[in-house]
Design a protein around this motif. Structure first.
Motif, PDB file in Angstrom:
ATOM      1  N   ASN A 137      -7.319 -44.461  95.951  1.00 35.75           N
ATOM      2  CA  ASN A 137      -7.536 -45.633  96.756  1.00 35.75           C
ATOM      3  C   ASN A 137      -8.295 -45.544  98.110  1.00 35.75           C
ATOM      4  O   ASN A 137      -7.840 -45.884  99.238  1.00 35.75           O
ATOM      5  CB  ASN A 137      -6.563 -46.710  96.840  1.00 35.75           C
ATOM      6  CG  ASN A 137      -7.035 -48.136  97.536  1.00 35.75           C
ATOM      7  OD1 ASN A 137      -8.008 -48.485  97.264  1.00 35.75           O
ATOM      8  ND2 ASN A 137      -5.877 -48.641  98.346  1.00 35.75           N
ATOM      9  N   TRP A 138      -9.383 -44.524  98.037  1.00 34.39           N
ATOM     10  CA  TRP A 138     -10.019 -44.086  99.277  1.00 34.39           C
ATOM     11  C   TRP A 138     -11.270 -44.099  99.131  1.00 34.39           C
ATOM     12  O   TRP A 138     -11.838 -43.499  97.721  1.00 34.39           O
ATOM     13  CB  TRP A 138      -9.542 -42.512  99.634  1.00 34.39           C
ATOM     14  CG  TRP A 138      -9.764 -42.324 101.104  1.00 34.39           C
ATOM     15  CD1 TRP A 138     -11.119 -41.511 101.426  1.00 34.39           C
ATOM     16  CD2 TRP A 138      -9.319 -42.484 102.110  1.00 34.39           C
ATOM     17  NE1 TRP A 138     -10.825 -41.311 102.611  1.00 34.39           N
ATOM     18  CE2 TRP A 138      -9.702 -41.868 103.168  1.00 34.39           C
ATOM     19  CE3 TRP A 138      -7.955 -43.306 102.530  1.00 34.39           C
ATOM     20  CZ2 TRP A 138      -9.280 -41.834 104.519  1.00 34.39           C
ATOM     21  CZ3 TRP A 138      -7.715 -43.472 103.726  1.00 34.39           C
ATOM     22  CH2 TRP A 138      -8.408 -42.588 105.034  1.00 34.39           C
ATOM     23  N   PRO A 139     -12.157 -44.803  99.609  1.00 37.86           N
ATOM     24  CA  PRO A 139     -13.606 -44.922  99.260  1.00 37.86           C
ATOM     25  C   PRO A 139     -14.621 -43.937  99.417  1.00 37.86           C
ATOM     26  O   PRO A 139     -15.837 -43.944  99.108  1.00 37.86           O
ATOM     27  CB  PRO A 139     -14.022 -46.291 100.003  1.00 37.86           C
ATOM     28  CG  PRO A 139     -13.231 -46.177 101.304  1.00 37.86           C
ATOM     29  CD  PRO A 139     -11.832 -45.527 100.838  1.00 37.86           C
ATOM     30  N   THR A 140     -14.165 -42.781 100.175  1.00 43.15           N
ATOM     31  CA  THR A 140     -15.193 -41.923 100.842  1.00 43.15           C
ATOM     32  C   THR A 140     -14.900 -40.408 100.387  1.00 43.15           C
ATOM     33  O   THR A 140     -13.805 -40.075  99.863  1.00 43.15           O
ATOM     34  CB  THR A 140     -15.327 -41.792 102.285  1.00 43.15           C
ATOM     35  OG1 THR A 140     -14.070 -41.545 102.838  1.00 43.15           O
ATOM     36  CG2 THR A 140     -16.048 -43.390 102.838  1.00 43.15           C
ATOM     37  N   ILE A 141     -15.791 -39.626 100.485  1.00 41.31           N
ATOM     38  CA  ILE A 141     -15.769 -38.357  99.891  1.00 41.31           C
ATOM     39  C   ILE A 141     -16.401 -37.517 101.192  1.00 41.31           C
ATOM     40  O   ILE A 141     -17.251 -37.882 101.689  1.00 41.31           O
ATOM     41  CB  ILE A 141     -16.647 -37.907  98.767  1.00 41.31           C
ATOM     42  CG1 ILE A 141     -15.793 -38.477  97.411  1.00 41.31           C
ATOM     43  CG2 ILE A 141     -16.919 -36.446  98.364  1.00 41.31           C
ATOM     44  CD1 ILE A 141     -16.781 -38.987  96.287  1.00 41.31           C
ATOM     45  N   PRO A 142     -15.745 -36.345 101.529  1.00 37.44           N
ATOM     46  CA  PRO A 142     -14.516 -35.630 100.833  1.00 37.44           C
ATOM     47  C   PRO A 142     -13.257 -36.253 100.755  1.00 37.44           C
ATOM     48  O   PRO A 142     -12.886 -37.129 101.468  1.00 37.44           O
ATOM     49  CB  PRO A 142     -14.562 -34.200 101.587  1.00 37.44           C
ATOM     50  CG  PRO A 142     -14.984 -34.727 103.080  1.00 37.44           C
ATOM     51  CD  PRO A 142     -16.035 -35.788 102.816  1.00 37.44           C
TER      52      PRO A 142
END
Lengths: 87, 104
Positions: free
Chosen positions: B67-72
């Protein structure tokens, strides 16, 4: 309303004491994400709501407040989130 | 196989997993590049680096997994640690180096 205005408006739910939002998109021109139209921002935010929360929890609060902007309009958001006591 | 199961398998069967854009040798995003440099500075070995640009299912699935929208995104022993800002803070405080050293 610009995207930056919309971000600031949504973050108001966290009742920030300080909020600085810098549009870094120009630094990433030519990058694949920038070509797709996504924007890069750098956010510094101070809010009492962050007190007693770890960094992951603070970032999640911000992502929740931004909702679909995070998936659609914002390509990257660098975050520094502090509670007032940490300044 | 369900992509969430594949991700779960990756993060639990490898001590350190970094989901990134590009490869450690050729990162394709500044934030992923930062993440790789931090892990190298911490002396991390046995890092599984997963290039999300090589697999669209993983790229979308990893955002749901934590539930985390970004990468890395960094995982240690199956636990989601954070993205590049958090990695930087934990590197500067010495916490990340300590976590990685405890695994050696």
């Amino acid at each position: 309303m610009t995207l930056a205005d919309e971000i600031q408006r949504r973050l108001a739910v966290l009742a920030p004491e300080q909020l600085e939002l810098i549009d870094d998109s120009a630094l990433h021109a030519g990058h694949a994400g920038a070509r797709a139209g996504g924007k890069h921002f750098r956010l510094t935010i101070v809010a009492a709501a962050f007190a007693g929360k770890n960094t992951v929890a603070r970032h999640r609060m911000i992502y929740d407040a931004l909702g679909e902007l995070m998936h659609r309009d914002i390509h990257a958001l660098a975050i520094q989130a502090r509670s007032p006591e940490e300044l | 196989m369900d992509v969430q199961k594949i991700i779960h398998e990756q993060v639990t069967s490898n001590p350190v997993v970094l989901y990134m854009k590009g490869t450690p040798q050729m990162p394709r995003c500044g934030f992923s590049s930062t993440a790789v440099q931090i892990l190298q500075a911490c002396g991390a070995r046995e890092v599984l680096a997963v290039d999300v640009l090589a697999d669209e299912n993983i790229r979308q699935g990893i955002k749901q997994y934590a539930n985390w929208p970004t990468i890395p995104q960094l995982y240690i022993k199956g636990e989601f640690i954070g993205g590049s800002d958090i990695m930087r803070e934990m590197y500067e405080s010495g916490e990340l180096r300590q976590m990685l050293a405890e695994m050696a």
